[in-house]
Design an enzyme around this catalytic site. Sequence first.
Site: not given
Ligand code: CS2
Ligand code: MG
Length: 402
Positions: A148, A160, A210, A212, A236, A262, A283, A339, A402
């Site tokens: 990534r 991020y 990502d 995010h 992502e 996620e 995810r 991941e 975020w």
């Molecule tokens: C992120 C994470 O790994 C990822 O894909 O989205 O780092 C996420 O920000 C954290 O797990 C939040 O706790």
């Molecule tokens: Mg993520």
Amino acid sequence: MSTIERAEVFVASPGRTFVTLRITTSDGVTGLGDATLNGRELAVASYLQDHLVPLLIGKDPARIEDMWQYLYKGAYWRRGPVTMTAISAVDTALWDIKGKVAGLPVYQLLGGRSRDGVMVYSHASGTDVPSLLDDVQRYLDLGYKAVRAQAAVPDVGGTYGVRKGTVYEPAASTLPDEQPWDTEAYLRFAPTYLDAVRERFGFGFHLLHDVHHRLTPIEAARFGKRVEDAQLFWMEDPTPAENQEAFRLIRQHTTTPLAVGEVLTSIWDVQHLITEQLIDYVRTTVVHAGGITHLRRIFDLAALYQVRTGSHGATDLSPVSLAAAVHIDIAVPNFGIQEYMGHVDETAEVFRSGVTFADGMLHPCEEPGLGVEYDEKAAERFPYEPRYLPVARRLDGSVHDW
Ligand code: CS2
Ligand code: MG
């Protein structure tokens, strides 16, 4: 009949905070569950300690499905990350126990191997393009088949995904760190570094990115279209997924594959995304989406619609849920990728895990159960340290995703 005799909730911060549930049966068999919810850990610890533990004592540990239904329907107030993370921890611990009682690694209880290993990706990042390219090289040298890529946006400051220590850890402050965000600057810059990665290293490995949750659907459509030449394995979380239908607009404009889930914690939260084929990878995780029992349901639904798995595996998912994830990943027919960010050394002082990394893949432990042990004596050396995830604010000061 063996019964649940004890259920202990451990909150410790070996490198970062983890909440761990340990269930012990009247036969002395123990099982572990991860109950970590990054930035809201104590909410889950209390849900377990104050509301679920009293219900577990005396119950039959072998009745995993019944326990899941009892805790889900018995809550009345259904779904959501706190409830589902607590249920996930109980479920995972009971699968660990069932494997130990059967003398089999959990993946054998899930139908056995469908593949030789679990392809993983990790996080390359940089404060600028040269440092990002160096980091991508590092992961390729370590044998990763998938990487990534994230980089800080010039002149905007914190972005991020940019690692500071040995592993990326966003929950790093005792109050939420307010980070600036500029969508237009990101939309101009991110495609250039993804192109730079392909220009330097070619197309012989999987490249992931990502977003995010930061874009609107039309911005995400624009981004996905712009990066099609980079041939991403996935884009992502392009837009917040509460409105699952929003992904249809992205789908109409780009062939860049989409990965979501996620932060989603039940089959109902991804049902529309999957059945309408609005995404390519789901995810959801063992620790936040109802444990092994419920995650299998999600993955089986996904398989009907040619959606593959791509479970979250950041540092805030403990070695317990990572091990459980690998047991599922090695068995499900529609595995996509896992991941794997790894953990800092202090974490390994508390969690002993039999999961191994080789040739870009993770391999499950062959011991009965999950193959993870928790050392609560070692954990006492790492008392709980509250930490918050950041908050993003646009340049006009308003709060952003975020
Ligand atoms: C992120 C994470 O790994 C990822 O894909 O989205 O780092 C996420 O920000 C954290 O797990 C939040 O706790
Ligand atoms: Mg993520």
